[in-house]
Design an enzyme around this catalytic site. Structure first.
Site, mmCIF file in Angstrom:
data_model
loop_
_atom_site.group_PDB
_atom_site.id
_atom_site.type_symbol
_atom_site.label_atom_id
_atom_site.label_comp_id
_atom_site.label_asym_id
_atom_site.label_seq_id
_atom_site.Cartn_x
_atom_site.Cartn_y
_atom_site.Cartn_z
ATOM 1 N N HIS B 502 32.516 -21.267 -59.018
ATOM 2 C CA HIS B 502 32.986 -20.342 -60.033
ATOM 3 C C HIS B 502 34.480 -20.522 -60.197
ATOM 4 O O HIS B 502 35.259 -19.608 -59.960
ATOM 5 C CB HIS B 502 32.650 -18.899 -59.634
ATOM 6 C CG HIS B 502 31.191 -18.666 -59.398
ATOM 7 N ND1 HIS B 502 30.698 -17.546 -58.777
ATOM 8 C CD2 HIS B 502 30.103 -19.409 -59.724
ATOM 9 C CE1 HIS B 502 29.381 -17.612 -58.717
ATOM 10 N NE2 HIS B 502 28.987 -18.740 -59.277
HETATM 11 C C1 FAD Z 1 24.977 -24.793 -57.037
HETATM 12 C C2 FAD Z 1 25.493 -23.988 -58.189
HETATM 13 C C3 FAD Z 1 24.966 -22.735 -58.452
HETATM 14 C C4 FAD Z 1 25.438 -21.971 -59.539
HETATM 15 N N1 FAD Z 1 24.868 -20.767 -59.789
HETATM 16 C C5 FAD Z 1 25.313 -20.018 -60.822
HETATM 17 C C6 FAD Z 1 24.719 -18.761 -61.133
HETATM 18 O O1 FAD Z 1 23.765 -18.317 -60.506
HETATM 19 N N2 FAD Z 1 25.227 -18.041 -62.161
HETATM 20 C C7 FAD Z 1 26.267 -18.488 -62.899
HETATM 21 O O2 FAD Z 1 26.699 -17.764 -63.793
HETATM 22 N N3 FAD Z 1 26.826 -19.699 -62.649
HETATM 23 C C8 FAD Z 1 26.381 -20.464 -61.628
HETATM 24 N N4 FAD Z 1 26.946 -21.687 -61.386
HETATM 25 C C9 FAD Z 1 28.006 -22.159 -62.277
HETATM 26 C C10 FAD Z 1 27.411 -22.785 -63.521
HETATM 27 O O3 FAD Z 1 26.593 -23.843 -63.179
HETATM 28 C C11 FAD Z 1 28.536 -23.257 -64.432
HETATM 29 O O4 FAD Z 1 29.324 -22.145 -64.786
HETATM 30 C C12 FAD Z 1 28.054 -23.875 -65.734
HETATM 31 O O5 FAD Z 1 26.994 -24.745 -65.544
HETATM 32 C C13 FAD Z 1 29.229 -24.552 -66.380
HETATM 33 O O6 FAD Z 1 28.852 -25.181 -67.571
HETATM 34 P P1 FAD Z 1 29.849 -26.178 -68.304
HETATM 35 O O7 FAD Z 1 29.116 -26.709 -69.448
HETATM 36 O O8 FAD Z 1 31.134 -25.495 -68.525
HETATM 37 O O9 FAD Z 1 30.184 -27.286 -67.234
HETATM 38 P P2 FAD Z 1 29.228 -28.352 -66.499
HETATM 39 O O10 FAD Z 1 27.882 -27.832 -66.334
HETATM 40 O O11 FAD Z 1 29.966 -28.779 -65.291
HETATM 41 O O12 FAD Z 1 29.152 -29.534 -67.528
HETATM 42 C C14 FAD Z 1 30.229 -30.353 -67.774
HETATM 43 C C15 FAD Z 1 29.710 -31.716 -68.116
HETATM 44 O O13 FAD Z 1 30.791 -32.522 -68.515
HETATM 45 C C16 FAD Z 1 30.657 -33.790 -67.957
HETATM 46 N N5 FAD Z 1 31.993 -34.391 -67.870
HETATM 47 C C17 FAD Z 1 33.038 -33.984 -67.108
HETATM 48 N N6 FAD Z 1 34.096 -34.776 -67.296
HETATM 49 C C18 FAD Z 1 33.719 -35.709 -68.203
HETATM 50 C C19 FAD Z 1 34.390 -36.807 -68.807
HETATM 51 N N7 FAD Z 1 35.652 -37.096 -68.509
HETATM 52 N N8 FAD Z 1 33.691 -37.566 -69.690
HETATM 53 C C20 FAD Z 1 32.392 -37.282 -70.002
HETATM 54 N N9 FAD Z 1 31.727 -36.256 -69.455
HETATM 55 C C21 FAD Z 1 32.384 -35.476 -68.572
HETATM 56 C C22 FAD Z 1 30.015 -33.554 -66.620
HETATM 57 O O14 FAD Z 1 29.361 -34.721 -66.156
HETATM 58 C C23 FAD Z 1 29.064 -32.416 -66.930
HETATM 59 O O15 FAD Z 1 27.793 -32.855 -67.286
HETATM 60 C C24 FAD Z 1 26.485 -22.474 -60.325
HETATM 61 C C25 FAD Z 1 27.016 -23.741 -60.063
HETATM 62 C C26 FAD Z 1 26.528 -24.497 -59.009
HETATM 63 C C27 FAD Z 1 27.100 -25.844 -58.766
#
Ligand code: FAD
Ligand code: SF4
Lengths: 248, 573
Positions: B502
């Site tokens: 988080h």
């Molecule tokens: C084990 C675990 C449990 C969790 N449980 C919860 C929960 O119960 N409740 C909750 O609210 N949140 C939870 N979270 C947090 C939640 O997963 C994240 O807040 C959410 O998935 C974030 O989404 P996002 O799209 O911002 O980022 P991400 O899901 O991290 O996606 C970002 C994407 O960008 C890609 N990327 C990064 N840099 C580059 C680049 N330079 N070029 C191309 N691609 C790139 C990555 O490969 C990734 O696929 C948890 C996280 C984890 C790890």
């Protein structure tokens, strides 16, 4: 007794579960379950057929020398000994598990950041050494024998269980002073991998016959717990492994 | 020289929840979107062998390969930052769906207090309540303004839940009923009621029943399989981008996903981006993708990092407090909690789901009086039953040796007899907590890593202590034996034990260009055709998991992008 579980005793078999639970949804099944699970053919299985016991081909060494293996096997057994509850790490194959892990990407720290420069750092910054896990084990095992020799003129695995405990304790508390690695960090790794070897899916060479899981009443790889999730009573189940899943 | 491709309407950097939501919303309205994702393709069929604790939970099968890219960390500016060489404190997602694939699904809405935290704190307690160096600020959007977007995220994902008696107002109930309860949850419910608190079922992205969402996506119910957090769902029952928004974007015929595409720079001229430069990691080729609009959805760290690497926006300077990129990095205070040992009964701890739990908000946000307390905000306090797996769960009563015969017996005995109540503490930003580029350590392409400067403060210690005591009272009321452990001590922030993924801040939203990087549509003040989407926009972190709020902001941003694309330019108001 160990390889054969009556599948009917299982709460749900994978296929009947998928068929009965309405997972095959009409319309757009974009988010649905893997179709491949449904399409898979049941392996032919004759009722009453008992597979002949086969040799465990997994129990050979990929990384350790026989000497190293003996040290680790003995140490694992002290960390997780055989007792009235059931087998210890030795019978469960934990040392084979560790051997196989060190042979692969984990042993090479393949997915860790291993670029320099290297500085000692603060404890809160985590491991900052340049040694890989397999190298840490090489050194740690050697030092366990050295220390055992210095105390009792014998190698670690030749000591009595009580003497072995003293040696392990000395590593755990950094009473043994090492220069290249931290004795306590090595011990922590040995302890952690022993528990992995006891409780990881048997596919990795430890937790033989799922007996680690049985002692802990962990049912392994079950497809679903919907039928027990609400109940007050403890649910005792025969465990299932990933092998059961692959061949079931 | 990079090979230059034909221009597209929108390029999205990273395809997790943020990227997936943006892509589905924009393609529905006819825009052409290219999604560049550094990791690999993913699908439900991949999880045939997923019930493997070692591979997924302990060897981090689904996470970013740290040998290629990691972060560096130091507690304060006069300490040398060092790389996070292996995983600990948080886990970084990669591949299609990002962390959204292996998350738990605990899907909360931040409180109305959160969005106006500075004004409301001053209004109730006066300005002196905010300690020196604490840089809380209002978000430039209110809960009521964001409410419709919370609802959209919840309807899309199929969140199972019941009304939080102390939460913000809802325009609609949750789309599906709460999950089933377990003995442990019922004990928590009774205990908290006895203590005159207000329990409610944790809002869950693990479907409580079969559900068809407004986009027409049907998914099956959760089976409480117990392999959820850190695992992909073999049933598609856990809402994740791959089984919800991405198929909708694909179906439009207007979304092209390019996996194995690592974005390294945002290209820009004047105050506008012209596209991005990425490396095809399968061939090593550098490719330029021109676009009218660039959307960063690459998670908190890379959102900041790509802007800093590309020299876009004003980098934050902790000495002057000026600049915005990298500002207000915050985390989660998760270590205050209580553990109870139940000698006379066993629980089916192996069964569970990532977001199966019950919680209270009586000590979260400003739901309680802080006049005599040395901290602001608080924590959601919860019991959760996520599925205890045997390698990672070997809790023994204090004083038991950590190995050997006694350990074996106690760890086996208590495996089924331990329950814990935890507090998910809010994390306030401080002037000296920030992200910038590391001067020494590089990724596999030779680009600087992002550097975190962060530590726990007195605010965090006080909060953790207070909440740990509350957790202790609850676990006692649940009937735990005299063997109770209350973890009141927070200690310094340590990057080695897992706490939570988080991470927040770095590209925060706000009402003014001086103090924030993006506006309430997550549009960059300094580059009008760049939108930076994610928890990077949080001006502080609340006492909850972030994704409910992050998802709502993604829908909000999508609307902003559509407006911007129609209006032909300018900052949105
Ligand atoms: C084990 C675990 C449990 C969790 N449980 C919860 C929960 O119960 N409740 C909750 O609210 N949140 C939870 N979270 C947090 C939640 O997963 C994240 O807040 C959410 O998935 C974030 O989404 P996002 O799209 O911002 O980022 P991400 O899901 O991290 O996606 C970002 C994407 O960008 C890609 N990327 C990064 N840099 C580059 C680049 N330079 N070029 C191309 N691609 C790139 C990555 O490969 C990734 O696929 C948890 C996280 C984890 C790890
Ligand atoms: S607990 Fe439920 S949502 Fe989570 S992986 Fe298992 S079936 Fe899917």
């Amino acid at each position: 007794m160990l390889e054969q579980h009556d599948r009917k005793e299982q709460p749900v078999s994978r296929r009947s579960f998928l068929k009965n639970s309405g997972l095959v949804l009409g319309g757009l099944v974009v988010g649905g379950v893997a179709g491949s699970l449904l399409g898979k053919q049941q392996a032919p299985q004759q009722p009453g057929e008992t597979p002949a016991p086969t040799a465990d081909f997994n129990q050979a060494l990929m990384y350790f020398s026989p000497e190293q293996f003996k040290v680790v096997d003995a140490a694992c057994e002290r960390i997780y000994p055989e007792d009235e509850l059931g087998p210890g790490a030795k019978a469960l194959g934990a040392a084979y598990f560790i051997d196989h892990q060190l042979a692969g990407e984990w042993g090479f720290n393949a997915r860790d950041y291993m670029q320099g420069p290297f500085y000692p750092g603060e404890v809160t910054q985590g491991y900052q050494g340049r040694l890989k896990r397999r190298e840490i084990f090489d050194i740690g095992i050697q030092e366990m024998n050295n220390y055992s020799n210095s105390l009792h003129n014998a190698r670690f695995y030749e000591l009595t269980p009580e003497q072995q405990d003293t040696v392990l304790k000395a590593f755990e508390t950094d009473e043994v002073k090492l220069t290249t690695i931290s004795a306590s960090a090595f011990f922590a790794m040995l302890r952690a991998t022993t528990l992995e070897g006891v409780y990881a899916d048997p596919l990795y060479g430890g937790n033989k016959n799922m007996d680690g899981w049985r002692m802990k009443k962990f049912p392994g790889n079950q497809m679903a717990y919907t039928q027990i999730i609400e109940q007050d009573e403890f649910a005792k189940m025969e465990p299932l492994s990933l092998r059961d899943h692959q061949h079931g | 020289m990079a090979r230059k491709l034909p221009k597209v309407d929108v390029v999205v950097v990273g395809v997790g929840w943020g990227g997936g939501i943006i892509a589905s919303e924009l393609t529905k309205q006819g825009l052409n979107v290219v999604g560049l994702e550094r990791g690999k393709e993913r699908k439900t069929e991949d999880y045939f062998m997923v019930h493997d604790e070692l591979r997924y939970a302990l060897r981090y099968e689904m996470m970013q390969d740290l040998s290629k890219e990691t972060i560096t960390f130091r507690s304060k500016t006069n300490v040398r930052a060092l790389p996070m060489r292996s995983y600990g404190s948080f886990l970084l997602g990669t591949g299609l769906g990002g962390s959204g694939v292996h998350w738990n699904g605990q899907t909360f809405r931040f409180l109305p207090y959160d969005f106006e935290i500075r004004s409301k704190t001053i209004e109730r307690y006066g300005e002196k309540k905010i300690p020196d160096g604490m840089t809380i600020q209002d978000w430039g959007i209110t809960y009521d303004e964001l409410e419709p977007y919370f609802d959209r995220f919840e309807q899309m994902a199929g969140i199972a839940g019941e009304e939080n008696p102390l939460g913000g107002k809802r325009s609609k109930p949750y789309p599906v009923p709460p999950m089933k309860t377990t003995p442990a949850l019922r004990m928590f419910g009774e205990a908290t009621k006895k203590l005159k608190l207000n329990p409610f079922m944790m809002p869950s992205a693990n479907l409580s029943e079969a559900y068809t969402n407004p986009d027409g996506v049907s998914r099956a119910a959760c089976q409480y399989c117990g392999f959820c957090e850190r695992f992909g769902c073999e049933y598609g029952a856990k809402a994740d981008p791959v089984v919800t928004v991405i198929p909708i974007a694909k179906k439009s015929g207007k979304f092209e996903i390019r996996t194995h595409s690592h974005v390294r720079r945002i290209l820009h001229s004047g105050n506008k981006a012209t596209g991005v430069m990425y490396t095809d990691v399968t061939t090593g080729e550098e490719i330029e993708q021109p676009a009218d609009i660039v959307v960063l959805t690459s998670y908190v760290f890379n959102n900041s990092r790509l802007l800093l690497l590309s020299k876009l926006g004003r980098p934050y300077d902790p000495n002057t407090g000026k600049g915005v990129i990298g500002k207000n990095y915050a985390y989660q205070v998760i270590r205050g909690g209580a553990v109870g040992f139940f000698d006379d009964r066993e629980f089916n701890v192996f069964a569970g789901a990532g977001a199966l739990g019950m919680s209270i908000d009586d000590f979260n946000g400003d739901n309680f009086d802080h006049s005599d307390l040395n901290f602001i905000h608080g924590a959601n306090i919860a019991i959760s039953q996520t599925g205890q797996r045997p390698i990672a769960n070997n809790k023994v009563p204090a004083g038991t040796p950590s190995w050997g015969k006694e350990f074996k017996a106690a760890s086996i005995k208590y495996y089924t007899r331990v329950l814990s109540v935890g507090a998910q503490g809010a994390s306030m930003p401080f002037r000296h907590h920030f992200l910038d580029l590391d001067p020494t350590y590089k990724d596999v392409f030779g680009d600087p890593l992002i550097r975190i400067t962060y530590d726990f403060e007195e605010q965090d210690r006080q909060l953790a202590q207070y909440c740990a005591d509350k957790c202790g009272e609850i676990i006692k009321a649940m009937g735990a034996t005299d063997k109770i452990e209350i973890n009141r001590k927070l200690g310094p922030y340590d990057i080695t034990p897992y706490q939570s993924t988080h991470n927040t801040g770095g590209v925060i939203m706000g009402a003014s260009t001086e103090t924030s990087a993006v506006n309430h549509y997550l549009q960059m003040w300094d580059a009008e055709n760049v939108f930076v989407v994610g928890a990077s926009a949080f001006a502080h972190n609340s006492g909850y998991n972030p994704t409910g709020t992050m998802g709502a902001l993604s829908y909000r941003a999508a609307e902003g992008i559509l407006k911007y694309s129609k209006s032909g330019g300018g900052l949105l108001v």
